[in-house]
Motif scaffolding. Structure first.
Motif, PDB file in Angstrom:
ATOM      1  N   LEU A  29       0.975  -1.233   0.064  1.00 23.85           N
ATOM      2  CA  LEU A  29       0.182   0.159   0.017  1.00 23.85           C
ATOM      3  C   LEU A  29       0.907   1.242   0.057  1.00 23.85           C
ATOM      4  N   PRO A  30       0.555   2.182  -0.535  1.00 25.76           N
ATOM      5  CA  PRO A  30       1.364   3.556  -0.728  1.00 25.76           C
ATOM      6  C   PRO A  30       1.777   4.216   0.649  1.00 25.76           C
ATOM      7  N   THR A  31       2.929   4.161   0.724  1.00 27.12           N
ATOM      8  CA  THR A  31       3.305   4.868   1.938  1.00 27.12           C
ATOM      9  C   THR A  31       3.269   6.376   1.858  1.00 27.12           C
ATOM     10  N   THR A  32       2.683   7.043   0.866  1.00 25.89           N
ATOM     11  CA  THR A  32       2.597   8.302   0.947  1.00 25.89           C
ATOM     12  C   THR A  32       1.391   8.695   1.594  1.00 25.89           C
ATOM     13  N   ALA A  33       0.433   8.004   1.734  1.00 20.95           N
ATOM     14  CA  ALA A  33      -0.929   8.159   2.474  1.00 20.95           C
ATOM     15  C   ALA A  33      -0.694   8.521   3.809  1.00 20.95           C
ATOM     16  N   PRO A  34      -1.376   9.491   4.490  1.00 23.26           N
ATOM     17  CA  PRO A  34      -0.866   9.959   5.698  1.00 23.26           C
ATOM     18  C   PRO A  34      -1.393   8.875   6.753  1.00 23.26           C
ATOM     19  N   LEU A  35      -0.595   8.778   7.778  1.00 25.03           N
ATOM     20  CA  LEU A  35      -0.795   8.022   8.909  1.00 25.03           C
ATOM     21  C   LEU A  35      -1.726   8.741   9.898  1.00 25.03           C
ATOM     22  N   PRO A  36      -2.617   8.402  11.034  1.00 28.00           N
ATOM     23  CA  PRO A  36      -2.779   6.746  11.106  1.00 28.00           C
ATOM     24  C   PRO A  36      -3.684   6.130  10.069  1.00 28.00           C
ATOM     25  N   TRP A  37      -3.535   4.895   9.709  1.00 21.57           N
ATOM     26  CA  TRP A  37      -4.685   4.293   9.076  1.00 21.57           C
ATOM     27  C   TRP A  37      -5.608   3.685   9.667  1.00 21.57           C
ATOM     28  N   GLN A  38      -6.745   3.594   9.654  1.00 19.71           N
ATOM     29  CA  GLN A  38      -7.744   2.669  10.291  1.00 19.71           C
ATOM     30  C   GLN A  38      -8.057   1.425   9.306  1.00 19.71           C
ATOM     31  N   ALA A  39      -7.811   0.446  10.039  1.00 22.13           N
ATOM     32  CA  ALA A  39      -8.307  -0.830   9.348  1.00 22.13           C
ATOM     33  C   ALA A  39      -9.295  -1.932   9.905  1.00 22.13           C
ATOM     34  N   THR A  40      -9.848  -2.411   9.075  1.00 11.29           N
ATOM     35  CA  THR A  40     -10.933  -3.521   9.438  1.00 11.29           C
ATOM     36  C   THR A  40     -10.676  -4.701   8.850  1.00 11.29           C
ATOM     37  N   PHE A  41     -10.262  -5.853   9.192  1.00 14.20           N
ATOM     38  CA  PHE A  41      -9.958  -6.928   8.882  1.00 14.20           C
ATOM     39  C   PHE A  41     -10.533  -8.124   9.185  1.00 14.20           C
ATOM     40  N   CYS A  42     -11.175  -9.052   8.348  1.00 15.00           N
ATOM     41  CA  CYS A  42     -12.075 -10.289   8.670  1.00 15.00           C
ATOM     42  C   CYS A  42     -11.613 -11.769   8.045  1.00 15.00           C
ATOM     43  N   ALA A  43     -12.028 -12.374   8.741  1.00 15.79           N
ATOM     44  CA  ALA A  43     -11.886 -13.899   8.307  1.00 15.79           C
ATOM     45  C   ALA A  43     -13.350 -14.453   8.681  1.00 15.79           C
ATOM     46  N   ASP A  44     -14.041 -14.609   7.346  1.00 16.09           N
ATOM     47  CA  ASP A  44     -15.427 -14.983   7.475  1.00 16.09           C
ATOM     48  C   ASP A  44     -16.027 -13.874   8.102  1.00 16.09           C
ATOM     49  N   ASP A  45     -17.103 -14.258   9.120  1.00 15.37           N
ATOM     50  CA  ASP A  45     -17.843 -13.037   9.822  1.00 15.37           C
ATOM     51  C   ASP A  45     -17.470 -12.683  10.997  1.00 15.37           C
ATOM     52  N   VAL A  46     -16.035 -12.990  11.331  1.00 15.01           N
ATOM     53  CA  VAL A  46     -15.386 -12.582  12.344  1.00 15.01           C
ATOM     54  C   VAL A  46     -14.248 -11.252  11.953  1.00 15.01           C
ATOM     55  N   CYS A  47     -14.849 -10.112  12.398  1.00 19.89           N
ATOM     56  CA  CYS A  47     -13.865  -8.862  12.156  1.00 19.89           C
ATOM     57  C   CYS A  47     -13.095  -8.146  13.406  1.00 19.89           C
TER      58      CYS A  47
END
Length: 131
Positions: A29-47
């Motif tokens: 992912l582009p390191t030019t995008a300002p931090l902090p980044w918010q992320a949501t990551f899921c394995a099936d329906d558990v996020c």
């Protein structure tokens, strides 16, 4: 006394733990995008939600103890501090069985991996399949 077919030797088992889930590697992912980044990551329906404060460690681990031999749906969304969506992608992955401590000692976990491209799309990554 004769014990045929039995061994009195005990197994040598380590005590490492492990968890089933999907590991996302997002260093493209582009390191030019300002931090902090918010992320949501899921394995099936558990996020899970996470924050990226450092461009050097862009990994997300979506644990889900319900995984097994069935394919898993992996989803990742990453939004930069300025609101730009860096990734919002879903893919189906094949899990791999891992006997964390070897020798049949358990725990047995099911893992899958995904790599995030610079365009935010997900592709399968190898996870070191074990028989």
């Amino acid at each position: 006394m004769l014990l045929s077919g039995c061994s009195l030797e005990s197994k040598s088992c380590s005590t490492a733990g492990g968890a089933s889930g999907v590991l996302f590697e997002a260093s493209a992912l582009p390191t030019t995008a300002p931090l902090p980044w918010q992320a949501t990551f899921c394995a099936d329906d558990v996020c899970h939600d996470g924050v990226v404060d450092d461009y050097d460690s862009i990994w997300f681990d979506a644990e889900n103890d319900q995984l097994g031999t069935d394919p898993v749906t992996a989803h990742l969304k990453v939004v930069a501090a300025d609101g730009a969506v860096l990734a919002d992608s879903t893919t189906e992955l094949t899990t791999s069985r891992h006997d964390v401590n070897g020798n049949g000692c358990g725990p047995i976990v099911w893992r899958a991996g995904a790599v995030v491209g610079a365009d935010g799309t997900l592709t399968a990554a190898p996870t070191g399949e074990q028989p």
